[in-house]
Design a protein around this motif. Structure first.
Motif, PDB file in Angstrom:
ATOM      1  N   HIS A  22       0.548  -1.405  -0.004  1.00  0.00           N
ATOM      2  CA  HIS A  22       0.027   0.264   0.053  1.00  0.00           C
ATOM      3  C   HIS A  22       1.164   0.811  -0.019  1.00  0.00           C
ATOM      4  O   HIS A  22       1.845   1.059   0.638  1.00  0.00           O
ATOM      5  CB  HIS A  22      -1.101  -0.207   1.001  1.00  0.00           C
ATOM      6  N   THR A  23      -0.024   2.193  -0.103  1.00  0.00           N
ATOM      7  CA  THR A  23       0.956   3.867  -1.017  1.00  0.00           C
ATOM      8  C   THR A  23       0.138   4.888  -0.840  1.00  0.00           C
ATOM      9  O   THR A  23      -1.062   4.393  -1.069  1.00  0.00           O
ATOM     10  CB  THR A  23       2.498   3.625  -1.704  1.00  0.00           C
ATOM     11  N   GLU A  24       0.465   5.629  -0.197  1.00  0.00           N
ATOM     12  CA  GLU A  24      -0.106   6.933  -0.820  1.00  0.00           C
ATOM     13  C   GLU A  24       0.097   8.088  -1.732  1.00  0.00           C
ATOM     14  O   GLU A  24       1.573   8.217  -1.906  1.00  0.00           O
ATOM     15  CB  GLU A  24      -0.203   8.290   0.594  1.00  0.00           C
ATOM     16  N   VAL A  25      -0.601   7.930  -2.798  1.00  0.00           N
ATOM     17  CA  VAL A  25       0.139   8.742  -3.923  1.00  0.00           C
ATOM     18  C   VAL A  25      -1.099  10.174  -4.069  1.00  0.00           C
ATOM     19  O   VAL A  25      -2.217   9.805  -4.609  1.00  0.00           O
ATOM     20  CB  VAL A  25      -0.534   8.328  -5.012  1.00  0.00           C
ATOM     21  N   GLY A  26       0.289  11.062  -3.591  1.00  0.00           N
ATOM     22  CA  GLY A  26      -0.794  12.851  -3.147  1.00  0.00           C
ATOM     23  C   GLY A  26      -1.602  12.195  -1.985  1.00  0.00           C
ATOM     24  O   GLY A  26      -1.072  11.669  -1.155  1.00  0.00           O
ATOM     25  N   ASN A  27      -2.507  12.489  -2.276  1.00  0.00           N
ATOM     26  CA  ASN A  27      -3.879  12.961  -1.001  1.00  0.00           C
ATOM     27  C   ASN A  27      -4.656  11.194  -1.501  1.00  0.00           C
ATOM     28  O   ASN A  27      -5.506  10.803   0.393  1.00  0.00           O
ATOM     29  CB  ASN A  27      -4.852  13.931  -1.068  1.00  0.00           C
ATOM     30  N   ASN A  28      -4.501  10.820  -1.751  1.00  0.00           N
ATOM     31  CA  ASN A  28      -4.852   9.206  -1.657  1.00  0.00           C
ATOM     32  C   ASN A  28      -4.510   7.811  -1.396  1.00  0.00           C
ATOM     33  O   ASN A  28      -2.933   7.703  -1.594  1.00  0.00           O
ATOM     34  CB  ASN A  28      -5.371   8.520  -3.548  1.00  0.00           C
ATOM     35  N   LEU A  29      -4.958   6.566  -1.063  1.00  0.00           N
ATOM     36  CA  LEU A  29      -4.540   5.488  -0.106  1.00  0.00           C
ATOM     37  C   LEU A  29      -4.154   4.340  -1.530  1.00  0.00           C
ATOM     38  O   LEU A  29      -5.803   4.428  -1.711  1.00  0.00           O
ATOM     39  CB  LEU A  29      -4.879   5.320   1.105  1.00  0.00           C
ATOM     40  N   PHE A  30      -3.727   4.164  -1.721  1.00  0.00           N
ATOM     41  CA  PHE A  30      -3.895   2.738  -2.868  1.00  0.00           C
ATOM     42  C   PHE A  30      -3.141   1.081  -2.124  1.00  0.00           C
ATOM     43  O   PHE A  30      -1.515   1.569  -2.004  1.00  0.00           O
ATOM     44  CB  PHE A  30      -3.213   2.981  -3.992  1.00  0.00           C
ATOM     45  N   HIS A  31      -4.086  -0.092  -3.171  1.00  0.00           N
ATOM     46  CA  HIS A  31      -3.300  -1.070  -2.998  1.00  0.00           C
ATOM     47  C   HIS A  31      -2.029  -0.764  -4.100  1.00  0.00           C
ATOM     48  O   HIS A  31      -2.817  -0.149  -5.616  1.00  0.00           O
ATOM     49  CB  HIS A  31      -4.035  -2.123  -3.209  1.00  0.00           C
ATOM     50  N   ILE A  32      -1.267  -1.312  -4.046  1.00  0.00           N
ATOM     51  CA  ILE A  32      -0.296  -1.446  -5.847  1.00  0.00           C
ATOM     52  C   ILE A  32      -1.322  -1.567  -6.862  1.00  0.00           C
ATOM     53  O   ILE A  32      -1.042  -0.855  -8.095  1.00  0.00           O
ATOM     54  CB  ILE A  32       1.206  -1.980  -5.636  1.00  0.00           C
ATOM     55  N   CYS A  33      -1.372  -2.400  -6.943  1.00  0.00           N
ATOM     56  CA  CYS A  33      -2.311  -3.405  -8.017  1.00  0.00           C
ATOM     57  C   CYS A  33      -3.650  -2.600  -8.166  1.00  0.00           C
ATOM     58  O   CYS A  33      -3.743  -2.610  -9.173  1.00  0.00           O
ATOM     59  CB  CYS A  33      -2.617  -4.927  -7.446  1.00  0.00           C
ATOM     60  N   GLU A  34      -4.271  -2.055  -7.078  1.00  0.00           N
ATOM     61  CA  GLU A  34      -5.088  -1.444  -7.595  1.00  0.00           C
ATOM     62  C   GLU A  34      -4.840  -0.163  -8.402  1.00  0.00           C
ATOM     63  O   GLU A  34      -5.224   0.749  -9.693  1.00  0.00           O
ATOM     64  CB  GLU A  34      -6.047  -0.649  -6.208  1.00  0.00           C
ATOM     65  N   PHE A  35      -3.995   0.807  -8.183  1.00  0.00           N
ATOM     66  CA  PHE A  35      -3.187   1.979  -8.756  1.00  0.00           C
ATOM     67  C   PHE A  35      -2.390   1.563 -10.090  1.00  0.00           C
ATOM     68  O   PHE A  35      -3.187   2.428 -10.874  1.00  0.00           O
ATOM     69  CB  PHE A  35      -1.910   1.977  -7.941  1.00  0.00           C
ATOM     70  N   ALA A  36      -2.224   0.064 -10.574  1.00  0.00           N
ATOM     71  CA  ALA A  36      -1.903   0.078 -11.696  1.00  0.00           C
ATOM     72  C   ALA A  36      -3.144  -0.131 -12.591  1.00  0.00           C
ATOM     73  O   ALA A  36      -2.884   0.242 -13.712  1.00  0.00           O
ATOM     74  CB  ALA A  36      -1.330  -1.491 -11.603  1.00  0.00           C
ATOM     75  N   GLU A  37      -3.922  -1.059 -12.201  1.00  0.00           N
ATOM     76  CA  GLU A  37      -5.295  -1.411 -13.017  1.00  0.00           C
ATOM     77  C   GLU A  37      -5.896   0.308 -13.262  1.00  0.00           C
ATOM     78  O   GLU A  37      -6.451   0.073 -14.507  1.00  0.00           O
ATOM     79  CB  GLU A  37      -5.801  -2.070 -11.706  1.00  0.00           C
ATOM     80  N   ARG A  38      -5.663   0.753 -12.255  1.00  0.00           N
ATOM     81  CA  ARG A  38      -6.867   2.349 -12.316  1.00  0.00           C
ATOM     82  C   ARG A  38      -5.807   3.088 -13.577  1.00  0.00           C
ATOM     83  O   ARG A  38      -6.790   3.438 -14.615  1.00  0.00           O
ATOM     84  CB  ARG A  38      -6.657   3.205 -11.293  1.00  0.00           C
ATOM     85  N   MET A  39      -4.541   2.800 -13.989  1.00  0.00           N
ATOM     86  CA  MET A  39      -3.428   3.841 -14.802  1.00  0.00           C
ATOM     87  C   MET A  39      -4.026   3.088 -15.777  1.00  0.00           C
ATOM     88  O   MET A  39      -4.095   3.827 -16.995  1.00  0.00           O
ATOM     89  CB  MET A  39      -2.414   3.637 -14.036  1.00  0.00           C
ATOM     90  N   GLU A  40      -4.204   1.948 -15.949  1.00  0.00           N
ATOM     91  CA  GLU A  40      -4.147   1.165 -17.248  1.00  0.00           C
ATOM     92  C   GLU A  40      -5.566   1.517 -17.981  1.00  0.00           C
ATOM     93  O   GLU A  40      -5.569   1.586 -19.193  1.00  0.00           O
ATOM     94  CB  GLU A  40      -4.384  -0.732 -17.084  1.00  0.00           C
ATOM     95  N   ARG A  41      -6.446   1.395 -16.885  1.00  0.00           N
ATOM     96  CA  ARG A  41      -7.993   1.082 -17.547  1.00  0.00           C
ATOM     97  C   ARG A  41      -7.812   3.236 -17.857  1.00  0.00           C
ATOM     98  O   ARG A  41      -8.458   3.356 -18.615  1.00  0.00           O
ATOM     99  CB  ARG A  41      -9.316   1.150 -15.994  1.00  0.00           C
ATOM    100  N   ASN A  42      -7.178   3.954 -17.496  1.00  0.00           N
ATOM    101  CA  ASN A  42      -7.464   5.108 -17.753  1.00  0.00           C
ATOM    102  C   ASN A  42      -6.312   5.680 -18.765  1.00  0.00           C
ATOM    103  O   ASN A  42      -6.653   6.586 -19.825  1.00  0.00           O
ATOM    104  CB  ASN A  42      -7.098   6.575 -16.407  1.00  0.00           C
ATOM    105  N   GLY A  43      -5.729   5.112 -19.359  1.00  0.00           N
ATOM    106  CA  GLY A  43      -4.789   5.119 -20.577  1.00  0.00           C
ATOM    107  C   GLY A  43      -3.508   5.564 -19.944  1.00  0.00           C
ATOM    108  O   GLY A  43      -3.302   6.365 -20.720  1.00  0.00           O
ATOM    109  N   ALA A  44      -3.552   5.912 -18.781  1.00  0.00           N
ATOM    110  CA  ALA A  44      -2.202   6.720 -18.539  1.00  0.00           C
ATOM    111  C   ALA A  44      -0.977   5.993 -17.779  1.00  0.00           C
ATOM    112  O   ALA A  44      -1.054   4.723 -17.870  1.00  0.00           O
ATOM    113  CB  ALA A  44      -2.257   7.531 -16.627  1.00  0.00           C
ATOM    114  N   THR A  45      -0.078   6.483 -17.858  1.00  0.00           N
ATOM    115  CA  THR A  45       1.205   6.019 -17.541  1.00  0.00           C
ATOM    116  C   THR A  45       2.258   6.911 -16.388  1.00  0.00           C
ATOM    117  O   THR A  45       1.792   8.178 -16.141  1.00  0.00           O
ATOM    118  CB  THR A  45       2.468   6.008 -19.288  1.00  0.00           C
ATOM    119  N   TYR A  46       2.398   5.857 -15.439  1.00  0.00           N
ATOM    120  CA  TYR A  46       3.629   6.815 -14.694  1.00  0.00           C
ATOM    121  C   TYR A  46       4.921   6.452 -14.029  1.00  0.00           C
ATOM    122  O   TYR A  46       5.675   5.304 -15.002  1.00  0.00           O
ATOM    123  CB  TYR A  46       2.777   6.167 -13.505  1.00  0.00           C
ATOM    124  N   GLU A  47       6.178   7.090 -13.820  1.00  0.00           N
ATOM    125  CA  GLU A  47       7.423   6.736 -13.887  1.00  0.00           C
ATOM    126  C   GLU A  47       8.089   7.001 -12.502  1.00  0.00           C
ATOM    127  O   GLU A  47       7.199   8.549 -12.283  1.00  0.00           O
ATOM    128  CB  GLU A  47       7.976   7.284 -15.313  1.00  0.00           C
TER     129      GLU A  47
END
Length: 232
Positions: free
Chosen positions: A187-212
């Motif tokens: 689990h990690t906080e990204v900005g002000n939001n708490l995510f499971h790392i898999c949840e974050f990856a799935e949300r980025m993929e669903r939105n067509g976003a990339t991260y680095e």
């Protein structure tokens, strides 16, 4: 009582944390103080974070720590002694939100007291964040593994240090920088939001976003401190 400069890993715990991190680290509350315009006053305000841990034992230890540091030439004796104390420990300096600040830690048997100091007139001169020592040290130790970022197939892409930043690029090319905090291995906080790392990856993929990862920032030049109105 021993007082020492904060490590770089400890410095970030002298600022307000999310409720999740307060629980992980055992943050009891914090004391804010200043030395008035003269530099010789002493005014403080206490803020509860997790009041259930504010035991009589803790309150007695906090009084002891503050009173010892209020002695002649101590860190909290006055603004001028604070400045002289900080200069004796150059390694205590770090870049704060808008100026150079100085960090120190004092421990009792069960509690850790982390000080962020700013010996500047017309500003609050110190914050003391108070923790259950065992919980804080355990959490900081775990952050050494860094924050994992994966793809939706659970393949590790990269890691960043606790407090590091990522750059998210949206499907239409807009870039956003967000600071991240370590919660636990998954689990990690990204900005002000708490995510499971898999949840974050799935949300980025669903939105067509990339991260680095964002490369570490260079230290900023010291800025002029903001004026504040004293609260009594």
């Amino acid at each position: 009582m021993e007082i020492r400069p904060l490590t770089p890993e400890e410095q970030k715990y002298t600022y307000a944390q999310s409720m999740q991190l307060e629980g992980q680290t055992g943050c009891i509350g914090h004391l804010r103080g200043d030395f008035a315009d003269s530099g010789y006053g002493f005014y403080t305000t206490w803020f509860d974070h997790r009041a259930q841990w504010k035991t009589d034992e803790f309150k007695a230890e906090l009084d002891t720590v503050i009173n010892e540091l209020r002695e002649d030439k101590g860190l909290l004796h006055n603004r001028y002694d604070m400045r002289a104390f900080a200069r004796r420990y150059p390694v205590s300096a770090f870049q704060g939100n808008y100026c150079t600040e100085y960090g120190f830690r004092a421990d009792t048997e069960k509690h850790a007291f982390l000080f962020r100091c700013n010996p500047t007139r017309d500003d609050y001169n110190f914050y003391c964040y108070c923790y259950v020592k065992e919980w804080l040290d355990r959490h900081i130790g775990r952050t050494e593994q860094g924050i994992r970022f994966i793809d939706s197939g659970y393949k590790e892409l990269f890691r960043i240090p606790d407090g590091g930043k990522i750059i998210i690029t949206s499907a239409w090319g807009e870039k956003t920088e967000l600071a991240c905090r370590y919660i636990d291995e998954t689990h990690t906080e990204v900005g002000n939001n708490l995510f499971h790392i898999c949840e974050f990856a799935e949300r980025m993929e669903r939105n067509g976003a990339t991260y680095e990862p964002k490369p570490p920032e260079q230290p900023q030049s010291q800025k002029t401190p903001k004026h504040k109105n004293y609260e009594r």
